[in-house]
Design a protein around this motif. Structure first.
Motif, PDB file in Angstrom:
ATOM      1  N   ALA A  45       0.834  -1.205   0.000  1.00  0.00           N
ATOM      2  CA  ALA A  45       0.000   0.000   0.000  1.00  0.00           C
ATOM      3  C   ALA A  45       0.868   1.254   0.000  1.00  0.00           C
ATOM      4  CB  ALA A  45      -0.926  -0.005   1.204  1.00  0.00           C
ATOM      5  N   PHE A  46       1.954   1.236   0.782  1.00  0.00           N
ATOM      6  CA  PHE A  46       2.867   2.373   0.807  1.00  0.00           C
ATOM      7  C   PHE A  46       3.504   2.589  -0.567  1.00  0.00           C
ATOM      8  CE2 PHE A  46       7.148   4.114   1.512  1.00  0.00           C
ATOM      9  CZ  PHE A  46       6.805   5.332   2.076  1.00  0.00           C
ATOM     10  N   VAL A  47       3.937   1.515  -1.207  1.00  0.00           N
ATOM     11  CA  VAL A  47       4.533   1.614  -2.546  1.00  0.00           C
ATOM     12  C   VAL A  47       3.508   2.164  -3.529  1.00  0.00           C
ATOM     13  CG1 VAL A  47       5.402   0.245  -4.481  1.00  0.00           C
ATOM     14  CG2 VAL A  47       6.296  -0.150  -2.195  1.00  0.00           C
ATOM     15  N   PHE A  48       2.259   1.729  -3.425  1.00  0.00           N
ATOM     16  CA  PHE A  48       1.206   2.225  -4.298  1.00  0.00           C
ATOM     17  C   PHE A  48       0.994   3.719  -4.108  1.00  0.00           C
ATOM     18  CE2 PHE A  48      -3.258   3.286  -5.017  1.00  0.00           C
ATOM     19  CZ  PHE A  48      -3.366   2.936  -6.351  1.00  0.00           C
ATOM     20  N   VAL A  50       3.170   5.962  -2.960  1.00  0.00           N
ATOM     21  CA  VAL A  50       4.339   6.671  -3.501  1.00  0.00           C
ATOM     22  C   VAL A  50       4.279   6.698  -5.020  1.00  0.00           C
ATOM     23  CG1 VAL A  50       6.847   6.568  -3.738  1.00  0.00           C
ATOM     24  CG2 VAL A  50       5.791   6.226  -1.503  1.00  0.00           C
ATOM     25  N   LYS A  51       3.923   5.571  -5.616  1.00  0.00           N
ATOM     26  CA  LYS A  51       3.830   5.494  -7.077  1.00  0.00           C
ATOM     27  C   LYS A  51       2.795   6.480  -7.618  1.00  0.00           C
ATOM     28  CE  LYS A  51       1.871   1.854  -8.731  1.00  0.00           C
ATOM     29  NZ  LYS A  51       1.525   0.496  -9.154  1.00  0.00           N
ATOM     30  N   GLU A  52       1.646   6.552  -6.941  1.00  0.00           N
ATOM     31  CA  GLU A  52       0.606   7.477  -7.386  1.00  0.00           C
ATOM     32  C   GLU A  52       1.016   8.934  -7.171  1.00  0.00           C
ATOM     33  OE1 GLU A  52      -2.309   6.890  -9.108  1.00  0.00           O
ATOM     34  OE2 GLU A  52      -1.267   4.971  -9.324  1.00  0.00           O
ATOM     35  N   LEU A  53       1.697   9.230  -6.073  1.00  0.00           N
ATOM     36  CA  LEU A  53       2.183  10.603  -5.861  1.00  0.00           C
ATOM     37  C   LEU A  53       3.176  11.002  -6.946  1.00  0.00           C
ATOM     38  CD1 LEU A  53       2.648  10.699  -1.992  1.00  0.00           C
ATOM     39  CD2 LEU A  53       0.987  11.986  -3.352  1.00  0.00           C
ATOM     40  N   LEU A  54       4.049  10.093  -7.322  1.00  0.00           N
ATOM     41  CA  LEU A  54       5.002  10.383  -8.405  1.00  0.00           C
ATOM     42  C   LEU A  54       4.268  10.598  -9.728  1.00  0.00           C
ATOM     43  CD1 LEU A  54       7.830   7.830  -7.561  1.00  0.00           C
ATOM     44  CD2 LEU A  54       7.934  10.326  -7.353  1.00  0.00           C
TER      45      LEU A  54
END
Length: 66
Positions: A45-48, A50-54
């Motif tokens: 969930a954290f990776v998701f 971060v990916k969406e923020l990028l």
């Protein structure tokens, strides 16, 4: 890449949880694997996020250049 790895590992651990934990009634293993699966889901969930923020920042930069 991390998200793909987490997606692959989750079902493998779930299968091990069922086969070696519940079927063999090894409840200490059930607790350990459940904790590991929970940590993997939280990290995924954290990776998701971060990916969406990028992705959003890239879109905002794209619009600000024009």
């Amino acid at each position: 890449m991390l998200s793909s790895m987490f997606t692959f590992i989750g079902p493998v651990l779930t299968q091990k949880l069922m086969d070696e934990g519940f079927i063999l009634r090894d409840y200490s293993l059930v607790i350990k694997l459940a904790a590991v699966i929970l940590m993997i889901e939280v990290m995924n969930a954290f990776v998701f996020i971060v990916k969406e923020l990028l992705r959003v920042n890239l879109k905002l930069d794209e619009y600000s250049i024009v």
